[in-house]
Design an enzyme around this catalytic site. Structure first.
Site, short mmCIF file in Angstrom:
data_model
loop_
_atom_site.label_atom_id
_atom_site.label_comp_id
_atom_site.label_asym_id
_atom_site.label_seq_id
_atom_site.Cartn_x
_atom_site.Cartn_y
_atom_site.Cartn_z
N SER A 152 0.81 -1.21 0.00
CA SER A 152 0.00 0.00 0.00
C SER A 152 0.85 1.27 0.00
O SER A 152 1.55 1.55 -0.96
CB SER A 152 -0.96 -0.04 1.19
N ASP B 297 -2.54 6.20 -3.46
CA ASP B 297 -1.35 5.57 -2.90
C ASP B 297 -0.98 4.34 -3.73
O ASP B 297 -1.56 4.11 -4.79
CB ASP B 297 -1.53 5.23 -1.42
N ASP C 254 -1.37 1.06 -3.77
CA ASP C 254 -2.35 0.10 -4.26
C ASP C 254 -3.68 0.76 -4.58
O ASP C 254 -4.66 0.09 -4.92
CB ASP C 254 -2.55 -1.05 -3.26
N ASP D 135 -5.96 2.17 -2.79
CA ASP D 135 -7.14 2.06 -1.93
C ASP D 135 -7.42 3.37 -1.21
O ASP D 135 -8.48 3.53 -0.61
CB ASP D 135 -7.01 0.89 -0.95
#
Length: 450
Positions: free
Chosen positions: A106, A241, A243, A245
């Protein structure tokens, strides 16, 4: 394998608040990824399992090892390649898969990586299931498939297009002529975000779309929104960010709009339209006092959880709500997703702009007045026991008493990194910084890593 055995035998939990995460190659090794795949696969009665990743150099190595673990116990995998975690969640839920897996750390730096397992409906696994998998991982009795029963990998070459089409369907308006700047953090959104917002009609300018395996989150993306604030040039900015999410927005004046601002705008808009299910939002203990006052003013109930989007999701499901999220930019829309999805959040935020005809700077001024908030952290050893530090907490309470009802202090151990996070809110930035500095010094003195 000896290093893996030592890791498993030391008694420490393998799964944290956001799956398994650590330095790729040393803490999160191919052997551990293989073991996680075998343990998770042995828990399942069948497949397939959807597996995707972000752009880290270690991602292909760990994804391959994880999938090999599933194959070893007879579970097929569907490899969707580089895709935002929201897309992996969506494809897991919509394809009939028995589990999903996101190989990503992440917002962490490129040297780290992680493995997050998803239930069949696309949500994070419950804590009790992760504990079951840890038990299987530590045991030596995992089954092995033989011959034709061994699992195999099926690549999904249409995953990106399917995910983008799903997000397009979530938009209520065309964004024709809307000037948008995207910062993809050199991460998983580097193809999906430009494709999506261009398809919706926006005039798109893109940053952070040249991943090289080592530059994910480096000086860009949602963890560095100041980059887009400086370069957006008057456009509405959407910063993701690694990933994707999370979403942190930037208004036309270059001011950063975090998850609290985004949720305040969207919640109040939905309430005005009579579309805010149960007339509530779910937020975490990190949410700004200004957000809390905004919701009270709009007569919207707040259900509070501890930090972590899994806890937001659990509370949303339990309360039958629609909207929840975190200040960090994880926002969940339960009518169109089962996890935080920065691209979906961007769609819903821009829908409010398109539906009202207002600029983002206008909407934020109407929705929320944020209290100055100082966030800082102290790097510590992973073995620190913060909860049991009685003397330290007595010092924290002294600071809380001095602030009284005009401010707030939150000190917590991170669930994803070996750090203690400190947050202070106060009526003025000078006051917030003064108390944050005091807490920082106290924390470094008590727990700081040499």
């Amino acid at each position: 394998m000896a290093d893996l055995r030592r890791l498993l035998d030391d008694g420490k939990p393998i799964f944290g608040t956001d799956g398994v995460r650590g330095a790729a190659g040393s803490e999160l090794t191919p052997e551990l990824a293989l073991g996680i795949g075998r343990a998770a696969g042995s828990y399942l009665r069948g497949g397939p399992v959807v597996v995707g990743r972000d752009t880290r150099r270690s991602g292909e190595m760990l994804s391959s090892a994880l999938q090999a673990g599933f194959h070893a116990v007879g579970i097929d995998t569907v490899d969707v390649g580089v895709l935002p975690s929201g897309g992996i969640s969506y494809l897991t839920a919509s394809s009939g898969a028995t589990m999903g897996a996101v190989v990503s750390a992440s917002h962490n730096p490129a040297e780290d990586n992680g493995i997050k397992l998803l239930a069949a409906r696309g949500t994070k696994l419950p804590d009790e299931v992760e504990r079951e998998l840890e038990g299987r991982l530590r045991s030596s009795g995992l089954r092995s498939a033989l011959g034709a029963a061994i699992g195999t990998r099926f690549p999904d070459s249409h995953a990106l297009e399917s995910y983008v089409a799903h997000l397009q369907a979530a938009s209520r308006y065309k964004l024709a002529g809307m000037r948008v700047a995207l910062d993809c953090a050199n991460g998983a959104a580097f193809k999906a975000a430009p494709m999506l917002f261009s398809a919706l009609g926006a005039d798109v300018r893109v940053f952070g779309d040249s991943p090289d395996g080592n530059n994910i989150n480096r000086g860009c993306g949602a963890t560095h929104p100041e980059y887009l604030a400086e370069h957006a040039g008057g456009r509405i900015g959407l910063s993701f960010d690694g990933d994707a999410d999370r979403l942190i927005a930037v208004d036309e004046d270059g001011r950063v709009a975090n998850g609290d601002v985004i949720m305040a705008i969207v919640a109040r808009h939905l309430k005005a339209q009579g579309k805010l299910t149960k007339n509530l939002v779910v937020a975490t203990v990190m949410s700004n006092l200004g957000f809390r006052k905004s919701m009270a003013e709009a007569e919207i109930e707040i259900i509070e959880t501890k930090v972590g989007d899994r806890y937001v999701m659990e509370a949303l499901i339990e309360s039958e709500g629609l909207l929840g999220g975190e200040q960090s930019g994880h926002v969940i829309f339960l009518d169109h997703g089962q996890t935080g999805d920065g691209l979906l959040t961007g769609v819903r935020l821009l829908d409010v702009l398109a539906g009202t005809g207002k600029e983002l700077r206008e909407l934020r001024a109407e929705a929320i007045v944020e209290y100055p908030q100082i966030l800082t952290s102290v790097r510590v050893e992973r073995t620190v026991d913060l909860e049991s530090a009685t003397e330290y907490w007595e010092q924290v309470r002294v600071v809380e008493d001095e602030l009284g009802g005009e401010g707030r202090v939150l000190v917590r151990a991170s669930g994803t990194e070996p750090v203690i996070r400190i947050m202070v809110e106060a009526p003025s930035e000078d006051e917030a910084r003064h108390y944050a500095d005091r807490l920082l010094e106290m924390t470094e003195s008590s727990f700081g890593k040499e």
